[in-house]
Design a protein around this motif. Structure first.
Motif, PDB file in Angstrom:
ATOM      1  N   ALA A 169       0.682  -1.121  -0.024  1.00  0.00           N
ATOM      2  CA  ALA A 169      -0.057  -0.191   0.065  1.00  0.00           C
ATOM      3  C   ALA A 169       0.966   1.315  -0.023  1.00  0.00           C
ATOM      4  CB  ALA A 169      -0.860   0.113   1.128  1.00  0.00           C
ATOM      5  N   LEU A 170       0.731   2.076  -1.058  1.00  0.00           N
ATOM      6  CA  LEU A 170       1.686   3.356  -1.142  1.00  0.00           C
ATOM      7  C   LEU A 170       0.743   4.491  -1.590  1.00  0.00           C
ATOM      8  CD1 LEU A 170       4.544   4.412  -1.229  1.00  0.00           C
ATOM      9  CD2 LEU A 170       4.647   3.902  -3.728  1.00  0.00           C
ATOM     10  N   GLU A 171       0.788   5.628  -0.810  1.00  0.00           N
ATOM     11  CA  GLU A 171      -0.154   6.758  -1.098  1.00  0.00           C
ATOM     12  C   GLU A 171       0.790   7.821  -1.070  1.00  0.00           C
ATOM     13  OE1 GLU A 171      -4.057   8.586   0.499  1.00  0.00           O
ATOM     14  OE2 GLU A 171      -3.365   6.579   1.030  1.00  0.00           O
ATOM     15  N   LEU A 172       0.785   8.646  -2.282  1.00  0.00           N
ATOM     16  CA  LEU A 172       1.494  10.113  -2.356  1.00  0.00           C
ATOM     17  C   LEU A 172       0.544  10.927  -2.202  1.00  0.00           C
ATOM     18  CD1 LEU A 172       3.961   8.515  -5.341  1.00  0.00           C
ATOM     19  CD2 LEU A 172       4.222   8.506  -2.883  1.00  0.00           C
TER      20      LEU A 172
ATOM     21  N   ASP B 204      -6.882  -8.043  -7.145  1.00  0.00           N
ATOM     22  CA  ASP B 204      -7.743  -8.581  -6.069  1.00  0.00           C
ATOM     23  C   ASP B 204      -8.801  -7.396  -5.688  1.00  0.00           C
ATOM     24  OD1 ASP B 204      -6.000  -7.382  -4.444  1.00  0.00           O
ATOM     25  OD2 ASP B 204      -6.022  -8.629  -2.927  1.00  0.00           O
ATOM     26  N   GLY B 205      -8.575  -6.343  -6.518  1.00  0.00           N
ATOM     27  CA  GLY B 205      -9.686  -5.123  -6.185  1.00  0.00           C
ATOM     28  C   GLY B 205      -9.651  -4.380  -4.917  1.00  0.00           C
ATOM     29  N   HIS B 206      -7.968  -4.272  -4.507  1.00  0.00           N
ATOM     30  CA  HIS B 206      -7.768  -3.266  -3.541  1.00  0.00           C
ATOM     31  C   HIS B 206      -6.684  -2.277  -4.219  1.00  0.00           C
ATOM     32  CE1 HIS B 206      -9.214  -5.160   0.016  1.00  0.00           C
ATOM     33  NE2 HIS B 206      -9.193  -6.199  -0.710  1.00  0.00           N
ATOM     34  N   VAL B 207      -6.838  -1.127  -3.247  1.00  0.00           N
ATOM     35  CA  VAL B 207      -5.902  -0.046  -3.990  1.00  0.00           C
ATOM     36  C   VAL B 207      -4.669  -0.131  -3.743  1.00  0.00           C
ATOM     37  CG1 VAL B 207      -5.687   2.482  -3.835  1.00  0.00           C
ATOM     38  CG2 VAL B 207      -8.144   1.592  -3.634  1.00  0.00           C
ATOM     39  N   ALA B 208      -3.861  -0.222  -4.779  1.00  0.00           N
ATOM     40  CA  ALA B 208      -2.249  -0.314  -4.493  1.00  0.00           C
ATOM     41  C   ALA B 208      -1.693   0.773  -4.247  1.00  0.00           C
ATOM     42  CB  ALA B 208      -1.777  -1.199  -5.595  1.00  0.00           C
ATOM     43  N   LEU B 209      -2.082   1.800  -5.034  1.00  0.00           N
ATOM     44  CA  LEU B 209      -1.342   3.159  -4.939  1.00  0.00           C
ATOM     45  C   LEU B 209      -2.225   4.302  -5.467  1.00  0.00           C
ATOM     46  CD1 LEU B 209       2.066   4.018  -6.469  1.00  0.00           C
ATOM     47  CD2 LEU B 209       0.289   5.063  -7.413  1.00  0.00           C
ATOM     48  N   ILE B 210      -1.975   5.337  -4.510  1.00  0.00           N
ATOM     49  CA  ILE B 210      -2.745   6.753  -5.097  1.00  0.00           C
ATOM     50  C   ILE B 210      -1.583   8.024  -5.188  1.00  0.00           C
ATOM     51  CG2 ILE B 210      -4.377   8.390  -4.282  1.00  0.00           C
ATOM     52  CD1 ILE B 210      -5.781   6.259  -2.446  1.00  0.00           C
ATOM     53  N   ALA B 211      -1.768   8.258  -6.463  1.00  0.00           N
ATOM     54  CA  ALA B 211      -0.577   9.412  -6.800  1.00  0.00           C
ATOM     55  C   ALA B 211      -1.050  10.577  -7.497  1.00  0.00           C
ATOM     56  CB  ALA B 211       0.573   8.691  -7.506  1.00  0.00           C
ATOM     57  N   PRO B 212      -0.151  11.494  -7.615  1.00  0.00           N
ATOM     58  CA  PRO B 212      -0.498  12.670  -8.385  1.00  0.00           C
ATOM     59  C   PRO B 212      -0.563  12.285  -9.982  1.00  0.00           C
ATOM     60  CG  PRO B 212       1.213  13.193  -7.152  1.00  0.00           C
ATOM     61  CD  PRO B 212       1.220  11.737  -6.707  1.00  0.00           C
TER      62      PRO B 212
ATOM     63  N   THR C 258       4.508   9.493 -13.019  1.00  0.00           N
ATOM     64  CA  THR C 258       4.884   8.530 -13.814  1.00  0.00           C
ATOM     65  C   THR C 258       6.062   7.400 -13.022  1.00  0.00           C
ATOM     66  OG1 THR C 258       4.299   9.629 -15.992  1.00  0.00           O
ATOM     67  CG2 THR C 258       5.885   7.559 -16.035  1.00  0.00           C
ATOM     68  N   ARG C 259       6.958   8.101 -12.508  1.00  0.00           N
ATOM     69  CA  ARG C 259       8.089   7.420 -11.988  1.00  0.00           C
ATOM     70  C   ARG C 259       7.681   6.508 -10.963  1.00  0.00           C
ATOM     71  NH1 ARG C 259      11.157   4.246 -13.713  1.00  0.00           N
ATOM     72  NH2 ARG C 259      11.616   5.767 -15.312  1.00  0.00           N
ATOM     73  N   ALA C 260       6.856   7.192  -9.992  1.00  0.00           N
ATOM     74  CA  ALA C 260       6.300   6.397  -9.045  1.00  0.00           C
ATOM     75  C   ALA C 260       5.550   5.169  -9.274  1.00  0.00           C
ATOM     76  CB  ALA C 260       5.354   7.352  -8.054  1.00  0.00           C
ATOM     77  N   VAL C 261       4.573   5.312 -10.359  1.00  0.00           N
ATOM     78  CA  VAL C 261       3.816   4.156 -10.569  1.00  0.00           C
ATOM     79  C   VAL C 261       4.719   3.115 -11.248  1.00  0.00           C
ATOM     80  CG1 VAL C 261       2.094   3.364 -12.355  1.00  0.00           C
ATOM     81  CG2 VAL C 261       1.919   5.663 -11.115  1.00  0.00           C
ATOM     82  N   LEU C 262       5.815   3.487 -12.234  1.00  0.00           N
ATOM     83  CA  LEU C 262       6.701   2.449 -12.771  1.00  0.00           C
ATOM     84  C   LEU C 262       7.408   1.750 -11.895  1.00  0.00           C
ATOM     85  CD1 LEU C 262       7.672   4.409 -16.230  1.00  0.00           C
ATOM     86  CD2 LEU C 262       5.786   2.603 -15.717  1.00  0.00           C
ATOM     87  N   ASP C 263       7.984   2.628 -10.807  1.00  0.00           N
ATOM     88  CA  ASP C 263       8.809   2.070  -9.533  1.00  0.00           C
ATOM     89  C   ASP C 263       8.110   1.061  -8.802  1.00  0.00           C
ATOM     90  OD1 ASP C 263      11.068   3.645 -10.484  1.00  0.00           O
ATOM     91  OD2 ASP C 263      11.010   5.119  -8.972  1.00  0.00           O
ATOM     92  N   TYR C 264       6.680   1.393  -8.488  1.00  0.00           N
ATOM     93  CA  TYR C 264       6.036   0.562  -7.899  1.00  0.00           C
ATOM     94  C   TYR C 264       6.013  -0.711  -8.432  1.00  0.00           C
ATOM     95  CZ  TYR C 264       1.971  -1.498  -5.192  1.00  0.00           C
ATOM     96  OH  TYR C 264       1.040  -2.392  -4.492  1.00  0.00           O
ATOM     97  N   LEU C 265       5.704  -0.693  -9.799  1.00  0.00           N
ATOM     98  CA  LEU C 265       5.478  -2.154 -10.462  1.00  0.00           C
ATOM     99  C   LEU C 265       6.768  -2.904 -10.586  1.00  0.00           C
ATOM    100  CD1 LEU C 265       2.803  -0.780 -13.206  1.00  0.00           C
ATOM    101  CD2 LEU C 265       2.325  -2.427 -11.475  1.00  0.00           C
TER     102      LEU C 265
ATOM    103  N   GLY D  26       0.942  12.495   1.868  1.00  0.00           N
ATOM    104  CA  GLY D  26       0.981  10.741   1.896  1.00  0.00           C
ATOM    105  C   GLY D  26       1.987  10.353   2.250  1.00  0.00           C
ATOM    106  N   GLY D  27       2.636   9.235   1.573  1.00  0.00           N
ATOM    107  CA  GLY D  27       3.776   8.528   1.942  1.00  0.00           C
ATOM    108  C   GLY D  27       3.457   7.222   1.780  1.00  0.00           C
ATOM    109  N   ALA D  28       3.998   6.124   2.318  1.00  0.00           N
ATOM    110  CA  ALA D  28       3.741   4.806   2.466  1.00  0.00           C
ATOM    111  C   ALA D  28       2.636   4.899   3.883  1.00  0.00           C
ATOM    112  CB  ALA D  28       5.031   3.897   2.775  1.00  0.00           C
ATOM    113  N   VAL D  29       1.758   3.988   3.475  1.00  0.00           N
ATOM    114  CA  VAL D  29       0.442   3.783   4.339  1.00  0.00           C
ATOM    115  C   VAL D  29       0.998   2.603   5.549  1.00  0.00           C
ATOM    116  CG1 VAL D  29      -1.631   3.016   4.738  1.00  0.00           C
ATOM    117  CG2 VAL D  29      -1.030   4.780   2.931  1.00  0.00           C
ATOM    118  N   GLY D  30       0.565   3.161   6.739  1.00  0.00           N
ATOM    119  CA  GLY D  30       1.004   1.730   7.636  1.00  0.00           C
ATOM    120  C   GLY D  30       0.363   2.499   8.912  1.00  0.00           C
ATOM    121  N   GLY D  31       0.193   1.158   9.814  1.00  0.00           N
ATOM    122  CA  GLY D  31      -0.378   1.711  11.259  1.00  0.00           C
ATOM    123  C   GLY D  31      -1.729   1.376  11.303  1.00  0.00           C
TER     124      GLY D  31
END
Length: 537
Positions: A394-397, A513-521, A525-532, A404-409
């Motif tokens: 789970a990554l949120e920008l 599986d229908g869960h949100v992986a990443l939310i970004a501006p 582009t780089r954040a999405v490509l790096d995540y994958l 945002g930032g990495a989601v946790g807790g």
């Protein structure tokens, strides 16, 4: 008990994934793998398919899972969402309750009612779907040996067959022999005081519009209509003069019914399934040992309150299926499988807590007129708010005007955090109706049902990241532009933006599986490509 030694013999037949146990969990996992082209075998120790009603309710999140698999219409055709809970006291009706009356479907959550349907029928529909992908259950196949190498799992059957698989998943129930063969603890407790009896019977003359529940000071009996003729019976076991439980039978069912119902003209008949159970609350401390994984009741057991058992197993399988498929295909590194335990073990802990709390609450309230089993049906038992905000996936920008930032807790026991009500990475991805070419309605769930990641681009400025992602990861990700231009879907009523909390332009990556992986501006582009990219290396 499964031996850890492998017998000598011919070379083992090899497959991608070997599934042990053909209940709802194993069958859902097999479907998830087969539709992604993963070589899979599913074996079942029993010589014939199970026939008992057992688990009898699919919650809304499981309905979404089964819609993705393409079997929801068949399930809805054979199940019911309109049952009322009818309570009796001293032979008289005291309440008729619709436990889902306060809930209404929305564009984001189209299913909010549980579906009453016998488990054997769910399994039959899953098997039919699985056969359409060329896979059938291998009945009468018992594992007696299990060993792991660096490249595979080698299993030996009672018939002497050797099977090799890249991964093995134990979906073989609460008494799982797979789990017992592993260094895995299964800690918890057993409620010794109450032995429950279950059965499938016919009751000619009893209305099939109600889940009948007779509640008295000295006990209770419940009859829930399932299928065309049967009722599932639940009651406390009879006790003999020494206080020992009496073995369940049609005769004991009738005696309990007569004592509580005040309906002497109703005769129970044709018991097609009889069983007993004690409430166990236990969970495995590990879901993965090398190339062997656990799912469903093999990983966790709990009370029947809330109807979470079959549903939690189905949702285990949905979480694990896409990850196994990607790893076996070489599209993701094996470490992706560690996120299965990371995400689902806290859900099991939440399930045990919630189910146990509901069970004990029912024991306290069941003798009050108008209260009892409906107390277990709460918004949280619909499983629509469960997510994985703590997950490393789970990554949120800063994509929607919030930090945002990495989601946790938050929500690290499985429940959805309630800080600001905003959708977060790790949450279930909502549905929404949009308009496509020619004004045809396209639901987001239609996009999510395909076996890949979906990259939603809200606004025209996301075109760049959508194109770049498709160019590099087109075998894994499908882009979808939500904007009022020719190549986009129109969010004509604003449901998609409201559901995802997007006011400007942003991208949302949705997992298979229908869960949100990443939310970004919109320009991330780089954040999405790096995540994958991290999934693969």
């Amino acid at each position: 008990m499964i031996s850890s030694e492998v017998t000598t013999g011919p070379s083992a037949a090899r497959t991608g994934v070997l599934i042990v146990g053909a209940g709802p969990t194993g069958l859902t996992l097999a479907c998830e793998l087969a539709r992604r082209g993963t070589a899979v075998r599913i074996i079942e120790k029993s010589p014939e398919f199970h026939s008992g009603s057992r688990g009898k309710t699919l919650n809304p999140r499981s309905l979404e899972v089964f819609e993705s698999l393409g079997i929801l219409p068949a399930l809805l055709a054979h199940g019911r969402t309109d049952l009322l809970l009818r309570k009796y006291r001293d032979g008289r009706v005291v309440t008729d309750t619709d436990p889902f009356a306060v809930l209404g479907p929305t564009p984001a959550a189209p299913y909010v009612r549980g579906l009453f349907i016998a488990q054997w029928l769910v399994e039959e529909i899953l098997r039919t779907r699985l056969a359409e992908w060329g896979v059938t259950v291998e009945l009468g196949t018992e594992l007696t040996g299990l060993d792991q190498t660096e490249e595979s799992v080698i299993a030996t059957t009672a018939a002497g067959e050797r099977m090799a698989a890249e991964y093995l998943v134990g979906c073989d129930g609460g008494r799982s022999t797979i789990r017992k063969s592993l260094p895995v603890a299964f800690d918890g407790r057993t409620e010794d005081g109450r032995l429950m009896i279950l059965g499938d019977v016919e009751a000619e003359g009893l209305s099939r519009d109600y889940w009948h529940q007779w509640l008295d000071e000295d006990g209770a009996i419940l009859l829930c209509p399932l299928g065309e003729r049967s009722f599932q019976l639940q009651a406390l076991a009879e006790r003999d003069e020494l206080g020992q439980p009496v073995a369940p039978s049609l005769e004991s069912f009738q005696r309990i019914f007569d004592r509580h119902s005040g309906m002497p003209d109703i005769r129970l008949a044709n018991p097609t399934w009889i069983s007993t159970f004690r409430v166990n609350e236990r969970m495995a401390d590990r879901y993965r040992v090398g190339r062997v994984l656990l799912a469903g009741d093999a990983a966790h057991v709990h009370s029947i309150a809330g109807g979470l058992g079959m549903n939690t197993g189905v949702q285990d399988a949905f979480n694990l299926g896409w990850k196994l498929a990607m790893v076996v295909a070489g599209a993701a590194r094996p470490a992706l499988l560690d996120t299965y335990e990371e995400e689902r073990l806290p859900i099991a802990a939440w399930t045990l807590d919630t189910s146990g709390e509901r069970w004990r609450g029912v024991q306290r309230s069941v003798k009050e007129a108008g209260r009892g089993t409906e107390d277990v049906i709460r918004p949280e038992t619909l499983a629509l708010g469960l997510g994985y905000r703590w997950s490393s996936l789970a990554l949120e920008l800063d994509g929607r005007g919030s930090e945002g930032g990495a989601v946790g807790g938050e929500g690290a026991r499985g429940e959805r955090a309630t800080d600001d009500g905003l959708l977060r990475a790790g949450d279930r991805a909502p549905d929404a109706p949009c308009l496509g070419a020619g004004g045809t309605v396209t639901r987001l769930f239609d996009l999510f049902a395909r076996p890949h990641f979906t990259l939603l681009g809200f606004g025209e400025s996301t075109v760049g990241v959508l194109r770049a992602t498709e160019a590099q990861y087109g075998d894994t990700v499908r882009p979808c532009l939500i904007a009022d231009i020719a190549e986009g879907l129109s969010d004509h009523e604003g449901h998609a933006r409201r559901a995802y909390g997007v006011t400007g332009d942003a991208v949302v990556l949705v997992r298979p599986d229908g869960h949100v992986a990443l939310i970004a501006p919109a320009d991330a582009t780089r954040a999405v490509l790096d995540y994958l990219g991290t999934l693969r290396s």
